[in-house]
Write a protein that holds these residues in place. Structure first.
Motif, PDB file in Angstrom:
ATOM      1  N   LYS A 323     -41.144  55.274 -29.681  1.00 16.50           N
ATOM      2  CA  LYS A 323     -41.560  55.873 -30.960  1.00 16.50           C
ATOM      3  C   LYS A 323     -40.564  56.942 -31.420  1.00 16.50           C
ATOM      4  N   TRP A 324     -40.574  57.126 -32.725  1.00 17.90           N
ATOM      5  CA  TRP A 324     -39.729  58.124 -33.383  1.00 17.90           C
ATOM      6  C   TRP A 324     -40.615  58.910 -34.339  1.00 17.90           C
ATOM      7  N   GLN A 325     -40.395  60.225 -34.381  1.00 18.05           N
ATOM      8  CA  GLN A 325     -41.165  61.089 -35.272  1.00 18.05           C
ATOM      9  C   GLN A 325     -40.202  61.971 -36.058  1.00 18.05           C
ATOM     10  N   HIS A 326     -40.385  62.009 -37.365  1.00 15.44           N
ATOM     11  CA  HIS A 326     -39.554  62.837 -38.229  1.00 15.44           C
ATOM     12  C   HIS A 326     -40.419  63.937 -38.850  1.00 15.44           C
ATOM     13  N   ALA A 327     -39.928  65.163 -38.821  1.00 14.25           N
ATOM     14  CA  ALA A 327     -40.675  66.308 -39.356  1.00 14.25           C
ATOM     15  C   ALA A 327     -40.552  66.367 -40.870  1.00 14.25           C
ATOM     16  N   LEU A 328     -41.665  66.150 -41.560  1.00 12.73           N
ATOM     17  CA  LEU A 328     -41.700  66.316 -43.006  1.00 12.73           C
ATOM     18  C   LEU A 328     -41.950  67.768 -43.387  1.00 12.73           C
ATOM     19  N   ASP A 329     -42.616  68.499 -42.497  1.00 16.31           N
ATOM     20  CA  ASP A 329     -42.886  69.919 -42.733  1.00 16.31           C
ATOM     21  C   ASP A 329     -42.778  70.638 -41.397  1.00 16.31           C
ATOM     22  N   ALA A 330     -41.917  71.645 -41.304  1.00 22.62           N
ATOM     23  CA  ALA A 330     -41.736  72.403 -40.074  1.00 22.62           C
ATOM     24  C   ALA A 330     -41.524  73.864 -40.436  1.00 22.62           C
ATOM     25  N   ARG A 331     -42.464  74.710 -40.021  1.00 20.12           N
ATOM     26  CA  ARG A 331     -42.386  76.140 -40.335  1.00 20.12           C
ATOM     27  C   ARG A 331     -42.516  76.945 -39.050  1.00 20.12           C
ATOM     28  N   ASN A 332     -41.594  77.878 -38.868  1.00 13.02           N
ATOM     29  CA  ASN A 332     -41.531  78.683 -37.654  1.00 13.02           C
ATOM     30  C   ASN A 332     -41.445  77.813 -36.408  1.00 13.02           C
ATOM     31  N   THR A 333     -40.718  76.731 -36.510  1.00 13.25           N
ATOM     32  CA  THR A 333     -40.499  75.823 -35.383  1.00 13.25           C
ATOM     33  C   THR A 333     -39.269  74.971 -35.651  1.00 13.25           C
ATOM     34  N   ILE A 334     -38.976  74.071 -34.717  1.00 11.36           N
ATOM     35  CA  ILE A 334     -37.814  73.198 -34.831  1.00 11.36           C
ATOM     36  C   ILE A 334     -38.098  72.071 -35.822  1.00 11.36           C
ATOM     37  N   GLY A 335     -37.163  71.813 -36.725  1.00 12.92           N
ATOM     38  CA  GLY A 335     -37.275  70.686 -37.631  1.00 12.92           C
ATOM     39  C   GLY A 335     -36.539  69.478 -37.089  1.00 12.92           C
ATOM     40  N   GLY A 336     -36.465  68.421 -37.882  1.00 16.23           N
ATOM     41  CA  GLY A 336     -35.681  67.259 -37.472  1.00 16.23           C
ATOM     42  C   GLY A 336     -36.501  66.149 -36.861  1.00 16.23           C
ATOM     43  N   ASP A 337     -35.970  65.529 -35.806  1.00 15.03           N
ATOM     44  CA  ASP A 337     -36.542  64.307 -35.244  1.00 15.03           C
ATOM     45  C   ASP A 337     -36.873  64.464 -33.764  1.00 15.03           C
ATOM     46  N   ARG A 338     -37.785  63.579 -33.310  1.00 12.29           N
ATOM     47  CA  ARG A 338     -38.103  63.459 -31.884  1.00 12.29           C
ATOM     48  C   ARG A 338     -38.099  61.984 -31.527  1.00 12.29           C
ATOM     49  N   TYR A 339     -37.567  61.683 -30.347  1.00  5.92           N
ATOM     50  CA  TYR A 339     -37.514  60.304 -29.872  1.00  5.92           C
ATOM     51  C   TYR A 339     -38.238  60.220 -28.523  1.00  5.92           C
ATOM     52  N   TRP A 340     -39.120  59.221 -28.392  1.00  5.13           N
ATOM     53  CA  TRP A 340     -39.973  59.111 -27.214  1.00  5.13           C
ATOM     54  C   TRP A 340     -39.834  57.742 -26.548  1.00  5.13           C
ATOM     55  N   VAL A 341     -39.904  57.759 -25.215  1.00  7.21           N
ATOM     56  CA  VAL A 341     -40.101  56.559 -24.403  1.00  7.21           C
ATOM     57  C   VAL A 341     -41.228  56.877 -23.430  1.00  7.21           C
ATOM     58  N   GLU A 342     -42.280  56.069 -23.473  1.00  6.07           N
ATOM     59  CA  GLU A 342     -43.426  56.287 -22.603  1.00  6.07           C
ATOM     60  C   GLU A 342     -43.784  54.978 -21.903  1.00  6.07           C
ATOM     61  N   PHE A 343     -44.140  55.063 -20.637  1.00  6.36           N
ATOM     62  CA  PHE A 343     -44.576  53.858 -19.947  1.00  6.36           C
ATOM     63  C   PHE A 343     -45.649  54.202 -18.919  1.00  6.36           C
ATOM     64  N   ALA A 344     -46.464  53.202 -18.595  1.00 11.85           N
ATOM     65  CA  ALA A 344     -47.584  53.378 -17.688  1.00 11.85           C
ATOM     66  C   ALA A 344     -47.669  52.214 -16.718  1.00 11.85           C
ATOM     67  N   LEU A 345     -48.120  52.512 -15.499  1.00 10.61           N
ATOM     68  CA  LEU A 345     -48.355  51.467 -14.524  1.00 10.61           C
ATOM     69  C   LEU A 345     -49.428  51.911 -13.548  1.00 10.61           C
ATOM     70  N   PRO A 346     -50.297  50.974 -13.122  1.00 10.78           N
ATOM     71  CA  PRO A 346     -51.322  51.326 -12.145  1.00 10.78           C
ATOM     72  C   PRO A 346     -50.712  51.488 -10.757  1.00 10.78           C
ATOM     73  N   ILE A 347     -51.271  52.387  -9.966  1.00  5.67           N
ATOM     74  CA  ILE A 347     -50.838  52.541  -8.581  1.00  5.67           C
ATOM     75  C   ILE A 347     -52.070  52.506  -7.697  1.00  5.67           C
ATOM     76  N   HIS A 348     -51.862  52.353  -6.401  1.00 11.39           N
ATOM     77  CA  HIS A 348     -52.998  52.174  -5.485  1.00 11.39           C
ATOM     78  C   HIS A 348     -53.036  53.308  -4.450  1.00 11.39           C
ATOM     79  N   LEU A 349     -52.825  54.520  -4.957  1.00  8.18           N
ATOM     80  CA  LEU A 349     -52.756  55.679  -4.075  1.00  8.18           C
ATOM     81  C   LEU A 349     -54.087  55.967  -3.391  1.00  8.18           C
ATOM     82  N   PHE A 350     -55.204  55.759  -4.110  1.00  2.00           N
ATOM     83  CA  PHE A 350     -56.512  56.092  -3.559  1.00  2.00           C
ATOM     84  C   PHE A 350     -57.375  54.851  -3.321  1.00  2.00           C
ATOM     85  N   ASP A 351     -56.832  53.674  -3.492  1.00  3.58           N
ATOM     86  CA  ASP A 351     -57.608  52.452  -3.298  1.00  3.58           C
ATOM     87  C   ASP A 351     -57.899  52.199  -1.823  1.00  3.58           C
TER      88      ASP A 351
END
Length: 351
Positions: A323-351
């Motif tokens: 995903k990509w997010q572009h700031a249309l309104d940014a006040r008292n903070t960083i403007g511009g863009d953010r780029y994300w990579v997120e992933f998920a996987l099940p694990i069997h730590l407590f199984d």
């Protein structure tokens, strides 16, 4: 608090114990009474434990300072815009999930209270990585489930201000997701939770690219996910209230943030793929202070971002998000863009 002896002595269980102990001494009868009380207390504790956890979480919301202050230097303890996909859905009963979040944020401008770029030369980059371990306890109260999570946040930060450069890499914070309570009925999913954010690395007064602040942030969460047909509609609402930064004397104002995501699966033969829009809206409700005095004009953060997102589900519990997010309104903070990579996987730590 112990029960009054008169109330205990008139209980049905105690009377039955006395009848069964005819011919025994008073000490034996009292021993039977204590044994019966221990069994009763143990049973009540087991039944009441989930309610105690919920009560403690709810109490912590109100015990947190109401005038508490989460935006020093235009930043937020919680990574705004991170939870735009299925935020109200936790792992199944007794299951554990590992989620991973990567964010790349070019530091192109530090905006003032009117959204204007700072006249001083400013630039840099922030890269963050946060693994998140979520576990749903193998216990339910009707349709209510209970989950707990842990998430250390690591940041690499480079900042250039007025010709001076600074670079830092460290663990910026640690998030204890003490208790999430979730409820689901059909396509509707709800979540209520309490987070505690603790400082990670130490603070360096001479380093203006610090990635941590020596404060504790209390964060209340509420999320909803609705998945009718090929659609997904998600909202994640948070309220951040922090203690004063003991190293700088800075006290952040209370910050509300809403992450949102709307996605659709357009291909019937490729239901694992979905496209959508995502972003966040943030609004600071109280002033920042420095050593007890209002900082500048209150330095209240405002932020609205929007952009596309793509989700691909490899299998149940395993997915990747771009995903990509572009700031249309940014006040008292960083403007511009953010780029994300997120992933998920099940694990069997407590199984």
């Amino acid at each position: 608090m112990a029960l009054p002896y008169s109330a205990v002595s008139k209980g049905k269980g105690f009377v039955q114990s006395c009848h069964a102990a005819q011919g025994t001494s008073r000490d034996d009868i009292m021993a039977l009474q204590r044994k019966k009380l221990r069994k009763t207390h143990d049973s009540l504790f087991k039944k009441a434990l989930p309610f105690v956890l919920i009560t403690l979480a709810a109490w912590s919301l109100h015990a947190a300072p109401r005038a508490a202050y989460a935006t020093e230097g235009g930043g937020s303890t919680y990574p705004m815009g991170v939870n735009t996909v299925l935020p109200a859905i936790m792992p199944d009963l007794g299951k554990t999930e590992l989620l991973n979040y990567l964010a790349d944020i070019p530091l192109t401008s530090l905006n003032d209270s009117h959204g204007r770029h700072s006249p001083e030369a400013f630039g840099g980059n922030l890269f963050a990585f946060a693994p998140r371990l979520l576990h749903t306890w193998n216990f339910a109260l009707g349709d209510f489930h209970f989950s707990t999570g842990l998430s250390p946040v690591f940041q690499r930060k480079y900042v250039s201000v007025g010709g001076q450069n600074s670079y830092t890499f460290n663990m910026s914070s640690f998030d204890l997701q003490a208790l999430y309570v979730t409820w689901s009925k059909g396509d509707l999913h709800l979540l209520f939770g309490q987070d505690f954010w603790f400082p990670g690395s130490s603070y360096n007064h001479s380093d203006f690219s610090n990635v941590t602040a020596t404060r504790v942030t209390f964060m209340e969460e509420g999320a909803v996910t609705w998945t009718p047909g090929n659609w997904e509609f998600s909202l994640e609402n948070t309220v951040q209230m922090s203690t004063r930064n003991r190293d700088t004397g800075y006290h952040d104002g209370t910050l509300f943030n809403m992450d949102y995501g709307i996605s659709y699966r357009p291909f019937p033969k490729l239901r694992k793929l979905q496209f959508g829009v995502n972003g966040n809206w943030a609004y600071q409700t109280s002033n920042d202070t420095l050593n007890g005095q209002r900082y500048m004009d209150g330095y209240k953060l405002r932020n609205f971002t929007i952009g596309p997102q793509i989700v691909y589900d490899f299998s149940p519990g395993t997915a990747v998000v771009l995903k990509w997010q572009h700031a249309l309104d940014a006040r008292n903070t960083i403007g511009g863009d953010r780029y994300w990579v997120e992933f998920a996987l099940p694990i069997h730590l407590f199984d």
